[in-house]
Design a protein around this motif. Structure first.
Motif, PDB file in Angstrom:
ATOM      1  N   LYS A  46      -8.640  11.822 -13.650  1.00 30.54           N
ATOM      2  CA  LYS A  46      -9.260  10.834 -14.537  1.00 30.54           C
ATOM      3  C   LYS A  46     -10.130  11.471 -15.624  1.00 30.54           C
ATOM      4  CE  LYS A  46      -9.330   7.265 -10.994  1.00 30.54           C
ATOM      5  NZ  LYS A  46     -10.192   6.435 -10.146  1.00 30.54           N
ATOM      6  N   GLU A  47     -10.245  12.794 -15.630  1.00 27.06           N
ATOM      7  CA  GLU A  47     -10.921  13.481 -16.735  1.00 27.06           C
ATOM      8  C   GLU A  47     -10.004  13.579 -17.957  1.00 27.06           C
ATOM      9  OE1 GLU A  47     -12.299  17.210 -15.165  1.00 27.06           O
ATOM     10  OE2 GLU A  47     -13.694  16.219 -13.779  1.00 27.06           O
ATOM     11  N   PHE A  48      -8.716  13.345 -17.763  1.00 25.26           N
ATOM     12  CA  PHE A  48      -7.717  13.308 -18.831  1.00 25.26           C
ATOM     13  C   PHE A  48      -7.686  14.601 -19.657  1.00 25.26           C
ATOM     14  CE2 PHE A  48      -9.151   8.901 -18.076  1.00 25.26           C
ATOM     15  CZ  PHE A  48      -7.985   8.406 -17.525  1.00 25.26           C
ATOM     16  N   THR A  49      -7.824  15.723 -18.970  1.00 29.47           N
ATOM     17  CA  THR A  49      -7.754  17.028 -19.624  1.00 29.47           C
ATOM     18  C   THR A  49      -6.362  17.217 -20.224  1.00 29.47           C
ATOM     19  OG1 THR A  49      -9.296  17.886 -17.985  1.00 29.47           O
ATOM     20  CG2 THR A  49      -8.047  19.507 -19.244  1.00 29.47           C
ATOM     21  N   GLN A  50      -6.314  17.793 -21.419  1.00 25.15           N
ATOM     22  CA  GLN A  50      -5.023  18.052 -22.046  1.00 25.15           C
ATOM     23  C   GLN A  50      -4.260  19.082 -21.235  1.00 25.15           C
ATOM     24  OE1 GLN A  50      -5.429  15.256 -23.887  1.00 25.15           O
ATOM     25  NE2 GLN A  50      -4.038  16.264 -25.271  1.00 25.15           N
ATOM     26  N   PRO A  51      -2.949  18.904 -21.082  1.00 28.34           N
ATOM     27  CA  PRO A  51      -2.144  19.902 -20.363  1.00 28.34           C
ATOM     28  C   PRO A  51      -1.983  21.167 -21.212  1.00 28.34           C
ATOM     29  CG  PRO A  51      -0.743  18.180 -21.261  1.00 28.34           C
ATOM     30  CD  PRO A  51      -2.163  17.765 -21.535  1.00 28.34           C
ATOM     31  N   PRO A  52      -1.477  22.241 -20.601  1.00 27.72           N
ATOM     32  CA  PRO A  52      -1.219  23.462 -21.378  1.00 27.72           C
ATOM     33  C   PRO A  52      -0.263  23.180 -22.546  1.00 27.72           C
ATOM     34  CG  PRO A  52      -0.910  23.848 -19.025  1.00 27.72           C
ATOM     35  CD  PRO A  52      -1.102  22.380 -19.203  1.00 27.72           C
ATOM     36  N   SER A  53      -0.245  24.064 -23.519  1.00 33.27           N
ATOM     37  CA  SER A  53       0.551  23.831 -24.737  1.00 33.27           C
ATOM     38  C   SER A  53       2.058  23.788 -24.480  1.00 33.27           C
ATOM     39  CB  SER A  53       0.237  24.901 -25.785  1.00 33.27           C
ATOM     40  OG  SER A  53       0.565  26.181 -25.288  1.00 33.27           O
ATOM     41  N   ASP A  54       2.509  24.291 -23.338  1.00 31.84           N
ATOM     42  CA  ASP A  54       3.940  24.242 -23.026  1.00 31.84           C
ATOM     43  C   ASP A  54       4.302  23.100 -22.072  1.00 31.84           C
ATOM     44  OD1 ASP A  54       2.624  25.400 -20.851  1.00 31.84           O
ATOM     45  OD2 ASP A  54       4.336  26.676 -20.327  1.00 31.84           O
ATOM     46  N   LYS A  55       3.325  22.240 -21.775  1.00 28.03           N
ATOM     47  CA  LYS A  55       3.547  21.123 -20.847  1.00 28.03           C
ATOM     48  C   LYS A  55       3.095  19.815 -21.490  1.00 28.03           C
ATOM     49  CE  LYS A  55       4.377  23.659 -17.067  1.00 28.03           C
ATOM     50  NZ  LYS A  55       5.575  23.620 -16.308  1.00 28.03           N
TER      51      LYS A  55
ATOM     52  N   THR B  52       0.842  -1.193   0.000  1.00 29.33           N
ATOM     53  CA  THR B  52       0.000   0.000   0.000  1.00 29.33           C
ATOM     54  C   THR B  52       0.877   1.243   0.000  1.00 29.33           C
ATOM     55  OG1 THR B  52      -0.151   0.019   2.416  1.00 29.33           O
ATOM     56  CG2 THR B  52      -1.895  -1.139   1.223  1.00 29.33           C
ATOM     57  N   VAL B  53       0.369   2.273  -0.627  1.00 27.57           N
ATOM     58  CA  VAL B  53       1.035   3.575  -0.652  1.00 27.57           C
ATOM     59  C   VAL B  53      -0.016   4.618  -0.315  1.00 27.57           C
ATOM     60  CG1 VAL B  53       2.815   2.897  -2.319  1.00 27.57           C
ATOM     61  CG2 VAL B  53       0.645   3.828  -3.136  1.00 27.57           C
ATOM     62  N   PRO B  54       0.405   5.803   0.156  1.00 27.31           N
ATOM     63  CA  PRO B  54      -0.578   6.851   0.466  1.00 27.31           C
ATOM     64  C   PRO B  54      -1.334   7.279  -0.794  1.00 27.31           C
ATOM     65  CG  PRO B  54       1.595   7.422   1.312  1.00 27.31           C
ATOM     66  CD  PRO B  54       1.765   6.202   0.477  1.00 27.31           C
ATOM     67  N   LEU B  55      -2.646   7.435  -0.655  1.00 24.69           N
ATOM     68  CA  LEU B  55      -3.488   7.792  -1.790  1.00 24.69           C
ATOM     69  C   LEU B  55      -3.895   9.262  -1.726  1.00 24.69           C
ATOM     70  CD1 LEU B  55      -5.772   4.632  -1.965  1.00 24.69           C
ATOM     71  CD2 LEU B  55      -3.679   5.112  -3.261  1.00 24.69           C
ATOM     72  N   ALA B  56      -4.082   9.849  -2.894  1.00 23.88           N
ATOM     73  CA  ALA B  56      -4.534  11.231  -2.999  1.00 23.88           C
ATOM     74  C   ALA B  56      -6.010  11.316  -2.653  1.00 23.88           C
ATOM     75  CB  ALA B  56      -4.295  11.736  -4.424  1.00 23.88           C
ATOM     76  N   ASP B  57      -6.460  12.507  -2.390  1.00 20.58           N
ATOM     77  CA  ASP B  57      -7.872  12.762  -2.147  1.00 20.58           C
ATOM     78  C   ASP B  57      -8.682  12.261  -3.348  1.00 20.58           C
ATOM     79  OD1 ASP B  57     -10.289  14.729  -2.596  1.00 20.58           O
ATOM     80  OD2 ASP B  57      -9.778  14.838  -0.458  1.00 20.58           O
ATOM     81  N   PRO B  58      -9.803  11.571  -3.109  1.00 21.48           N
ATOM     82  CA  PRO B  58     -10.607  11.049  -4.225  1.00 21.48           C
ATOM     83  C   PRO B  58     -11.039  12.117  -5.228  1.00 21.48           C
ATOM     84  CG  PRO B  58     -11.333  10.078  -2.165  1.00 21.48           C
ATOM     85  CD  PRO B  58     -10.331  11.140  -1.817  1.00 21.48           C
ATOM     86  N   GLU B  59     -11.219  13.357  -4.771  1.00 22.89           N
ATOM     87  CA  GLU B  59     -11.601  14.431  -5.697  1.00 22.89           C
ATOM     88  C   GLU B  59     -10.463  14.746  -6.672  1.00 22.89           C
ATOM     89  OE1 GLU B  59     -13.160  17.882  -3.715  1.00 22.89           O
ATOM     90  OE2 GLU B  59     -14.525  16.672  -2.498  1.00 22.89           O
ATOM     91  N   LEU B  60      -9.221  14.760  -6.172  1.00 28.24           N
ATOM     92  CA  LEU B  60      -8.074  14.980  -7.058  1.00 28.24           C
ATOM     93  C   LEU B  60      -7.925  13.843  -8.047  1.00 28.24           C
ATOM     94  CD1 LEU B  60      -5.360  16.327  -4.579  1.00 28.24           C
ATOM     95  CD2 LEU B  60      -6.604  17.602  -6.325  1.00 28.24           C
TER      96      LEU B  60
END
Length: 156
Positions: free
Chosen positions: A34-43, A21-29
Motif C-alpha cells: 500500500k506504499e505504492f512504490t514504483q517497480p524497477p525500470s524493467d518491471k 473469503t480468501v487467504p490473506l497476506a501478512d498485514p506487514e506485506l
C-alpha cells in the motif's frame, strides 16, 4: 400469504449476502504494497482489486498471462510485478468464458485494475477495467492483500 412470500424473499436475500473469503497476506506485506512504490525500470506493477457491493458471496479467478494470480473476494487486492514494455493479458472468469484486458505495461509504472461483478444470465460474471491511480489508491488503502495462486479453474 403475502407476508409469507415477503419472509421467503428476505431469507433468500440474507442467504445470498454472505461474504466469500480468501487467504490473506501478512498485514506487514499488505502495508508495504500500500506504499505504492514504483517497480524497477524493467518491471510493471499490477494492482488488481475488487471492492464492489455486488457478488460478495462470489470468488472469481484472476490470471495474468495465463498464470493464476488467485481467487478474488470482495475487499481484497493482489500485487504482481511483470516484465515491462510488453503486452500482458489479465483475465478473469465470467459466466461463459474469461473476460480479458490487455495492457502494455511500461517499466517503472504501476497499473491499477479493478475486477467488478456483473449480473449474468445464470450466474454473475466478472470483468476488468483500468482505474486511474489516485482513485484506485484511495480504494486499495482500505482493502486487504490476498495470497494468490489458488484458482478454481485451469488456465483460460
Amino acid at each position: 400469504m403475502r407476508k409469507f412470500f415477503m419472509f421467503v424473499i428476505l431469507v433468500v436475500l440474507f442467504g445470498m449476502s454472505g461474504c466469500a473469503t480468501v487467504p490473506l497476506a501478512d498485514p506487514e506485506l499488505s502495508a508495504i504494497a500500500k506504499e505504492f512504490t514504483q517497480p524497477p525500470s524493467d518491471k510493471a506493477g499490477l494492482y488488481i482489486y475488487r471492492s464492489t457491493f455486488a457478488g460478495q458471496a462470489l470468488k472469481k479467478d484472476i490470471w495474468v498471462n495465463g498464470i493464476c494470480v488467485g481467487q478474488s473476494a470482495n475487499d481484497v487486492f493482489f500485487y504482481r510485478e511483470v516484465p515491462g514494455n510488453i503486452e500482458h493479458t489479465i483475465a478473469t472468469e465470467s459466466e461463459f468464458s474469461p473476460n480479458e484486458l490487455k495492457i502494455v505495461g511500461q517499466g517503472g509504472v504501476n497499473y491499477f485494475i479493478e475486477q467488478y461483478i456483473k449480473i449474468g444470465l445464470f450466474v454473475s460474471g466478472a470483468d476488468l477495467r483500468i482505474i486511474d491511480p489516485e482513485t484506485a489508491k484511495g480504494t486499495i488503502t482500505k482493502l486487504n492483500m490476498a495470497i494468490g495462486g489458488d484458482c478454481s479453474k485451469p488456465t483460460p
